[in-house]
Design a protein around this motif. Sequence first.
Motif, PDB file in Angstrom:
ATOM      1  N   GLU A 234       0.930  -1.226   0.020  1.00 55.89           N
ATOM      2  CA  GLU A 234       0.053   0.007   0.006  1.00 55.89           C
ATOM      3  C   GLU A 234       1.097   1.083  -0.034  1.00 55.89           C
ATOM      4  O   GLU A 234       1.695   1.346   0.865  1.00 55.89           O
ATOM      5  N   THR A 235       0.467   2.123  -0.965  1.00 61.30           N
ATOM      6  CA  THR A 235       1.589   3.424  -0.990  1.00 61.30           C
ATOM      7  C   THR A 235       0.556   4.627  -0.712  1.00 61.30           C
ATOM      8  O   THR A 235      -0.382   4.626  -1.206  1.00 61.30           O
ATOM      9  N   MET A 236       1.014   5.677  -0.050  1.00 55.52           N
ATOM     10  CA  MET A 236       0.528   6.708   0.213  1.00 55.52           C
ATOM     11  C   MET A 236       1.575   8.033   0.010  1.00 55.52           C
ATOM     12  O   MET A 236       2.553   7.966   0.707  1.00 55.52           O
ATOM     13  N   ILE A 237       1.402   8.707  -1.001  1.00 54.93           N
ATOM     14  CA  ILE A 237       2.235   9.644  -1.664  1.00 54.93           C
ATOM     15  C   ILE A 237       1.645  11.147  -1.383  1.00 54.93           C
ATOM     16  O   ILE A 237       0.587  11.473  -1.974  1.00 54.93           O
ATOM     17  N   ASP A 238       2.586  12.124  -0.935  1.00 54.78           N
ATOM     18  CA  ASP A 238       2.070  13.453  -0.817  1.00 54.78           C
ATOM     19  C   ASP A 238       3.325  14.352  -1.787  1.00 54.78           C
ATOM     20  O   ASP A 238       4.147  14.045  -1.639  1.00 54.78           O
ATOM     21  N   TYR A 239       2.650  14.874  -2.657  1.00 52.25           N
ATOM     22  CA  TYR A 239       3.352  15.892  -3.710  1.00 52.25           C
ATOM     23  C   TYR A 239       3.594  17.270  -2.863  1.00 52.25           C
ATOM     24  O   TYR A 239       2.988  17.674  -2.250  1.00 52.25           O
ATOM     25  N   ALA A 240       4.865  17.692  -3.543  1.00 53.82           N
ATOM     26  CA  ALA A 240       5.097  19.105  -2.900  1.00 53.82           C
ATOM     27  C   ALA A 240       4.066  20.057  -3.249  1.00 53.82           C
ATOM     28  O   ALA A 240       3.869  21.081  -2.772  1.00 53.82           O
ATOM     29  N   ASP A 241       3.482  19.689  -4.357  1.00 54.99           N
ATOM     30  CA  ASP A 241       2.593  20.795  -4.782  1.00 54.99           C
ATOM     31  C   ASP A 241       1.162  20.543  -4.185  1.00 54.99           C
ATOM     32  O   ASP A 241       0.100  21.209  -4.364  1.00 54.99           O
ATOM     33  N   GLY A 242       1.088  19.586  -2.963  1.00 55.93           N
ATOM     34  CA  GLY A 242      -0.013  19.409  -2.170  1.00 55.93           C
ATOM     35  C   GLY A 242      -0.789  18.177  -2.675  1.00 55.93           C
ATOM     36  O   GLY A 242      -1.752  17.780  -2.032  1.00 55.93           O
ATOM     37  N   ALA A 243      -0.853  17.601  -4.123  1.00 54.96           N
ATOM     38  CA  ALA A 243      -1.686  16.354  -4.418  1.00 54.96           C
ATOM     39  C   ALA A 243      -1.063  15.245  -3.532  1.00 54.96           C
ATOM     40  O   ALA A 243       0.045  15.132  -2.936  1.00 54.96           O
ATOM     41  N   LYS A 244      -2.261  14.442  -3.271  1.00 53.23           N
ATOM     42  CA  LYS A 244      -2.050  12.986  -2.656  1.00 53.23           C
ATOM     43  C   LYS A 244      -2.288  12.100  -3.527  1.00 53.23           C
ATOM     44  O   LYS A 244      -3.527  12.106  -4.182  1.00 53.23           O
ATOM     45  N   GLU A 245      -1.640  10.816  -3.428  1.00 52.48           N
ATOM     46  CA  GLU A 245      -2.072   9.673  -4.366  1.00 52.48           C
ATOM     47  C   GLU A 245      -1.918   8.415  -3.343  1.00 52.48           C
ATOM     48  O   GLU A 245      -0.885   8.326  -2.686  1.00 52.48           O
ATOM     49  N   ILE A 246      -2.952   7.347  -3.569  1.00 55.98           N
ATOM     50  CA  ILE A 246      -2.880   6.317  -2.885  1.00 55.98           C
ATOM     51  C   ILE A 246      -2.730   5.108  -3.727  1.00 55.98           C
ATOM     52  O   ILE A 246      -3.445   5.108  -5.078  1.00 55.98           O
ATOM     53  N   GLY A 247      -2.193   4.083  -3.629  1.00 56.18           N
ATOM     54  CA  GLY A 247      -2.096   2.845  -4.366  1.00 56.18           C
ATOM     55  C   GLY A 247      -2.197   1.668  -3.586  1.00 56.18           C
ATOM     56  O   GLY A 247      -1.548   1.648  -2.592  1.00 56.18           O
ATOM     57  N   THR A 248      -2.492   0.472  -4.351  1.00 58.06           N
ATOM     58  CA  THR A 248      -2.350  -0.936  -3.528  1.00 58.06           C
ATOM     59  C   THR A 248      -1.982  -1.753  -4.814  1.00 58.06           C
ATOM     60  O   THR A 248      -2.280  -1.802  -5.807  1.00 58.06           O
ATOM     61  N   GLY A 249      -1.064  -2.723  -4.164  1.00 58.87           N
ATOM     62  CA  GLY A 249      -0.708  -3.886  -5.231  1.00 58.87           C
ATOM     63  C   GLY A 249      -0.060  -4.996  -4.620  1.00 58.87           C
ATOM     64  O   GLY A 249      -0.233  -5.094  -3.244  1.00 58.87           O
ATOM     65  N   GLY A 250       0.822  -5.550  -5.200  1.00 58.92           N
ATOM     66  CA  GLY A 250       1.477  -6.795  -4.870  1.00 58.92           C
ATOM     67  C   GLY A 250       2.990  -6.834  -5.290  1.00 58.92           C
ATOM     68  O   GLY A 250       3.295  -6.152  -6.030  1.00 58.92           O
ATOM     69  N   ALA A 251       3.730  -7.407  -4.689  1.00 58.02           N
ATOM     70  CA  ALA A 251       5.352  -7.398  -4.963  1.00 58.02           C
ATOM     71  C   ALA A 251       5.852  -8.786  -4.582  1.00 58.02           C
ATOM     72  O   ALA A 251       5.385  -9.723  -3.805  1.00 58.02           O
ATOM     73  N   ILE A 252       6.936  -9.196  -5.348  1.00 58.82           N
ATOM     74  CA  ILE A 252       7.664 -10.200  -5.477  1.00 58.82           C
ATOM     75  C   ILE A 252       9.217 -10.006  -5.217  1.00 58.82           C
ATOM     76  O   ILE A 252       9.616  -9.175  -5.733  1.00 58.82           O
ATOM     77  N   VAL A 253       9.906 -10.955  -4.155  1.00 56.06           N
ATOM     78  CA  VAL A 253      11.217 -10.589  -3.939  1.00 56.06           C
ATOM     79  C   VAL A 253      12.130 -11.904  -4.507  1.00 56.06           C
ATOM     80  O   VAL A 253      11.836 -12.912  -4.281  1.00 56.06           O
ATOM     81  N   TYR A 254      13.081 -11.331  -5.451  1.00 48.99           N
ATOM     82  CA  TYR A 254      13.700 -12.586  -6.239  1.00 48.99           C
ATOM     83  C   TYR A 254      15.051 -12.347  -5.477  1.00 48.99           C
ATOM     84  O   TYR A 254      15.720 -11.368  -5.144  1.00 48.99           O
ATOM     85  N   THR A 255      15.925 -13.309  -5.534  1.00 48.66           N
ATOM     86  CA  THR A 255      17.195 -13.488  -4.997  1.00 48.66           C
ATOM     87  C   THR A 255      17.420 -12.777  -3.675  1.00 48.66           C
ATOM     88  O   THR A 255      18.709 -12.119  -3.483  1.00 48.66           O
ATOM     89  N   GLY A 256      16.393 -12.710  -2.797  1.00 44.72           N
ATOM     90  CA  GLY A 256      16.611 -11.924  -1.644  1.00 44.72           C
ATOM     91  C   GLY A 256      16.726 -10.555  -1.673  1.00 44.72           C
ATOM     92  O   GLY A 256      16.605  -9.952  -0.521  1.00 44.72           O
ATOM     93  N   PHE A 257      16.781  -9.663  -2.871  1.00 45.28           N
ATOM     94  CA  PHE A 257      16.715  -8.087  -2.954  1.00 45.28           C
ATOM     95  C   PHE A 257      16.347  -7.688  -4.221  1.00 45.28           C
ATOM     96  O   PHE A 257      16.016  -6.413  -4.132  1.00 45.28           O
ATOM     97  N   GLU A 258      15.917  -8.332  -5.032  1.00 48.00           N
ATOM     98  CA  GLU A 258      15.398  -7.771  -6.072  1.00 48.00           C
ATOM     99  C   GLU A 258      13.710  -7.731  -6.227  1.00 48.00           C
ATOM    100  O   GLU A 258      13.040  -8.665  -6.373  1.00 48.00           O
ATOM    101  N   TRP A 259      13.313  -6.457  -5.554  1.00 42.07           N
ATOM    102  CA  TRP A 259      11.983  -6.192  -5.683  1.00 42.07           C
ATOM    103  C   TRP A 259      11.245  -5.947  -6.760  1.00 42.07           C
ATOM    104  O   TRP A 259      11.501  -4.922  -7.403  1.00 42.07           O
ATOM    105  N   ARG A 260      10.306  -6.488  -7.034  1.00 44.68           N
ATOM    106  CA  ARG A 260       9.213  -6.328  -8.338  1.00 44.68           C
ATOM    107  C   ARG A 260       8.156  -6.021  -8.021  1.00 44.68           C
ATOM    108  O   ARG A 260       7.256  -6.819  -7.456  1.00 44.68           O
ATOM    109  N   ALA A 261       7.266  -4.844  -7.767  1.00 40.55           N
ATOM    110  CA  ALA A 261       5.992  -4.685  -7.592  1.00 40.55           C
ATOM    111  C   ALA A 261       5.102  -4.271  -8.848  1.00 40.55           C
ATOM    112  O   ALA A 261       5.798  -3.675  -9.630  1.00 40.55           O
TER     113      ALA A 261
END
Length: 526
Positions: A234-261
């Motif tokens: 889940e992501t919650m982002i604030d821009y310097a210009d005041g806009a807010k954005e929310i996101g949801t999704g999934g991720a998988i990690v390969y090789t212990g460090f390769e994050w793909r979402a």
Amino acid sequence: MRITVQVFLATGLLSFGLIGTAVAADGEALLAENCASCHSVEGSKQLTRIDAQRKTPEGWTMTLFRMDVVQGVKLSNADRRTLVKHLSDTRGMAPSETADFRYILERTPNVVENTTNENISGMCTRCHSLARAGLQARTEEEWRLLAHQHLGQWPTTEYQAGGRDREWFKLAVELAPTLAREYPLETAAWTEWAAREKKSMAGSWRIAGSVPNRGVFTGHMLVDETGTDTYSVETMIDYADGAKEIGTGGAIVYTGFEWRARINVEGVSMSQVFAASEDGDAMAGRMFRTTADELGFHVTAVRETDGISEVLAVSPTHIRAGSTAEVTVSGTGLSGDVSLGEGVVIQTVLSATPTRIKVKATATEDTPVGPRAVKVGTAENEVSITVYEKADSIRIEPPFAIARVGGGSTPRVQATFEAVAYANGADGQPGTDDDIRIGAMPAVWSVKAFDEVAQAMEDAKFAGVMDARSGIFTPAMAGPNQARPFSTNNAGNLAVVAIVNDDGQTLTGEGQLVVTVQRWNDPPIR
Ligand code: HEC
Ligand code: HEC
């Protein structure tokens, strides 16, 4: 060819939208079942080829794709996912081995590669990136077999235009020892990484980045385990210009460090390709539109845990000597005094939380120009603010870009530019090594013909449209255009112009944009 491309898009890594489901079957059992028939020798437990090379998840996806198309190795989507995961966990690349080539995994557009070995770049970068080779580890024998595979599958390598200046196959075979020295199968980095206990990515993360021509954003990313190395995000982002954005999704990690979402942000599918740090407490990489990967930005992330205190972003990134500005410093675990470096006086702290501190700061009139580190208490993290007197020149980033016509089955590829202001530095000359990078500035954008041929062909009229404010160029439709001389397509050669107004003075920067035809084959590693 067309069918092949579509199969590629429909399978492999790009379809990990179904992550979390059915990654159950055992990897080694799948190898024995699907691969050993061709890749084993009697009396040996080793799998030929497969045990003598290592690569990234994207690299394994491409090999499995070739096994499918050329060797007829049909796998279900679930089995292919399990195999890519298993192969990159057991025969992958260590973090340090991928460090020089992240751009290709991150699908960063318009990168000019740093080629250190002339022999390798002359031989191996005519058809694809150097990174495709650099992100693999092989024995000398495997690098030699790869030369055989290339000529076997693409006999035209030796006589096609741009390829007949040398005996490619002979030289490629001779190059194997060099490649094995540069990119060997056995490395201390991999032995050490493979044996290491890896941290779960679950937890709360503080994230930050900067979107071209929009500015800095900061936010939080909440990560929960859903299976072995799979997560909900889940992501919650604030821009310097005041806009807010929310996101949801999934991720998988390969090789212990390769994050793909894959994250749905306000209805737009975004992909994240990050690398976690070796201690598992930070991540960095690129976030981009899943269906238009040229539109993206760099992101850094740090765990929000007790004991971690880091600065992630500052906004604005530059301040004029003799002026006072409100400056926001973002990070995690922030406490203590804000320092914006020599010559920048903190007048008042306007607000302060552990994730964001806003101050009123003055850059004194006679302070030396240049970047200085942003610190809060003991926390810092390569974030800097630049003091400048005046902008002397504008450079376009990237200075040379490619856009592609499209429409129909192949979307167009846009290009994004930024106008970056520089001060001349000690020598008083623009365009020299001692120039001081001030930062990106708002600009008014346009395009014009790059040269006389482009002028005669009216490229600026037909090749596409530059958005005057965002710096985003949208190319025209693919296909012949009867309105053009010779009914040619809408390709073009353009000069990109940015006009910047810095404190009453007008500065102009120019770059180049080639609008070319579609890329018909777009594998995970270009
Ligand atoms: C029908 C026979 C066959 C099967 C089954 C098969 N392969 Fe292959 N494989 C080949 C041949 C032939 C080559 C050499 C040509 C090439 O590299 O494309 C090859 C090459 C390879 C290579 C070396 C590629 C390179 O870039 O050097 C790898 C790795 C590989 N296969 C992995 C696999 C995996 C994993 C499986 C099971 C999912 C598999 N293969 C199943 C026939 C097969
Ligand atoms: C004539 C164009 C051409 C040249 C020149 C070329 N390559 Fe390739 N290479 C390709 C193509 C096309 C593929 C994709 C193979 C596939 O379908 O999976 C490829 C794939 C690869 C792969 C991935 C193979 C795998 O399955 O893991 C590596 C590594 C590679 N090339 C290295 C090299 C090196 C090293 C050189 C120089 C000695 C080189 N290439 C020169 C066209 C080329």
